[in-house]
Design an enzyme around this catalytic site. Structure first.
Site, PDB file in Angstrom:
ATOM      1  N   SER A 121       0.832  -1.203   0.000  1.00 28.13           N
ATOM      2  CA  SER A 121       0.000   0.000   0.000  1.00 28.13           C
ATOM      3  C   SER A 121       0.872   1.260   0.000  1.00 28.13           C
ATOM      4  O   SER A 121       1.563   1.528  -0.974  1.00 28.13           O
ATOM      5  CB  SER A 121      -0.967  -0.041   1.186  1.00 28.13           C
ATOM      6  OG  SER A 121      -2.001   0.898   1.040  1.00 28.13           O
ATOM      7  N   ASP A 178     -10.219  -4.852  -3.876  1.00 29.39           N
ATOM      8  CA  ASP A 178      -9.577  -3.990  -2.880  1.00 29.39           C
ATOM      9  C   ASP A 178     -10.457  -2.761  -2.634  1.00 29.39           C
ATOM     10  O   ASP A 178     -10.656  -1.952  -3.536  1.00 29.39           O
ATOM     11  CB  ASP A 178      -8.196  -3.559  -3.391  1.00 29.39           C
ATOM     12  CG  ASP A 178      -7.353  -2.865  -2.340  1.00 29.39           C
ATOM     13  OD1 ASP A 178      -7.935  -2.219  -1.446  1.00 29.39           O
ATOM     14  OD2 ASP A 178      -6.118  -2.969  -2.411  1.00 29.39           O
ATOM     15  N   HIS A 211      -7.839  -5.725   0.333  1.00 27.65           N
ATOM     16  CA  HIS A 211      -6.616  -4.952   0.611  1.00 27.65           C
ATOM     17  C   HIS A 211      -5.704  -5.777   1.509  1.00 27.65           C
ATOM     18  O   HIS A 211      -5.539  -5.505   2.707  1.00 27.65           O
ATOM     19  CB  HIS A 211      -6.980  -3.621   1.274  1.00 27.65           C
ATOM     20  CG  HIS A 211      -5.864  -2.615   1.255  1.00 27.65           C
ATOM     21  ND1 HIS A 211      -5.298  -2.140   0.088  1.00 27.65           N
ATOM     22  CD2 HIS A 211      -5.201  -1.983   2.258  1.00 27.65           C
ATOM     23  CE1 HIS A 211      -4.350  -1.266   0.370  1.00 27.65           C
ATOM     24  NE2 HIS A 211      -4.265  -1.161   1.690  1.00 27.65           N
TER      25      HIS A 211
END
Length: 231
Positions: A121, A178, A211
């Site tokens: 991320s 996600d 995610h």
């Protein structure tokens, strides 16, 4: 800016390679410290590796109502490439990652071509940008659920001073569901870096993954690391 890190040195003998991996928003280096054990259990890589998991500083984060949390840069609006961006904080963190690369090379004599940077991320965003800005060639880059919040700035900086990693292997992985960093945002990021000239970037799609990093994705990452470390 200097930051601490979780360090897991190579077992038994001097390291021949290094993996430097940056965590995501609100996490810590410890949150990814299980990765060396996973690599070991795979029995795919024999060469000794130094692992470094830097800890982001705690800074006020706008989407956290201004309260401090571990972050590589401030986020004003989650998952929106067109929102206001913390350009200064972003590039400060790129400099931090550069320092960790140099440390592994200068202090531990790891060949630059055996150093892999990466992240999840926010950490992936920093890793991709750092690769683009480096004036030294390294082994590879792993970007999981990554994005590029500073598209214009990266393009401008790269065009003024193109890096040397245009053919360095890049593994980018993203889940199709996600909810934090939209799959399309990840895909657009890969297209941006390809347009800049990174011809050895592979974008890997993981169906039904949110995610996070799935077992399949992590297995692919280990194979990617092996190809660089043992070539």
């Amino acid at each position: 800016m200097s930051v601490s890190a979780i360090r897991i040195p190579a077992n038994g003998s001097s390291a021949k390679a290094a993996v430097i991996f940056l965590h995501g928003l609100g996490d810590s280096g410890d949150g990814w410290s299980w990765l060396p054990q996973l690599v070991s259990q795979s029995k795919l890589i024999n060469d000794p590796i130094n692992y470094v998991f830097p800890n982001a500083p705690k800074i006020p984060v706008t989407i956290n109502n201004g309260f401090a949390m571990p972050a590589w840069f401030d986020i004003y609006e989650l998952g929106n490439p067109h929102a206001k961006q913390d350009v200064t904080g972003f590039f400060k963190s790129c400099e931090v990652l550069k320092e960790f690369i140099l440390e592994q090379h200068n202090k531990f004599n790891i060949p630059l071509e055996k150093i892999i940077i990466g992240g999840f991320s926010q950490g992936a965003a920093i890793s991709l940008a750092t690769l683009a800005l480096l004036d030294t060639k390294i082994g590879g880059c792993v970007a999981l659920s990554g994005f590029c919040p500073v598209r214009n700035e990266i393009t401008d900086r790269y065009n003024k001073n193109p890096g040397v990693n245009f053919d360095t292997p890049i593994f980018q992985g993203h889940g199709t569901v996600d909810p934090v960093i939209n799959y399309d945002y990840g895909k657009q990021t890969s297209e941006l870096y390809k347009q800049l000239g990174f011809k050895n970037l592979k974008f890997n799609t993981y169906e039904g993954v949110a995610h996070s990093a799935s077992e399949e994705e992590l297995a692919d990452v280990i194979k990617f690391i092996k190809n660089i470390v043992e070539k």
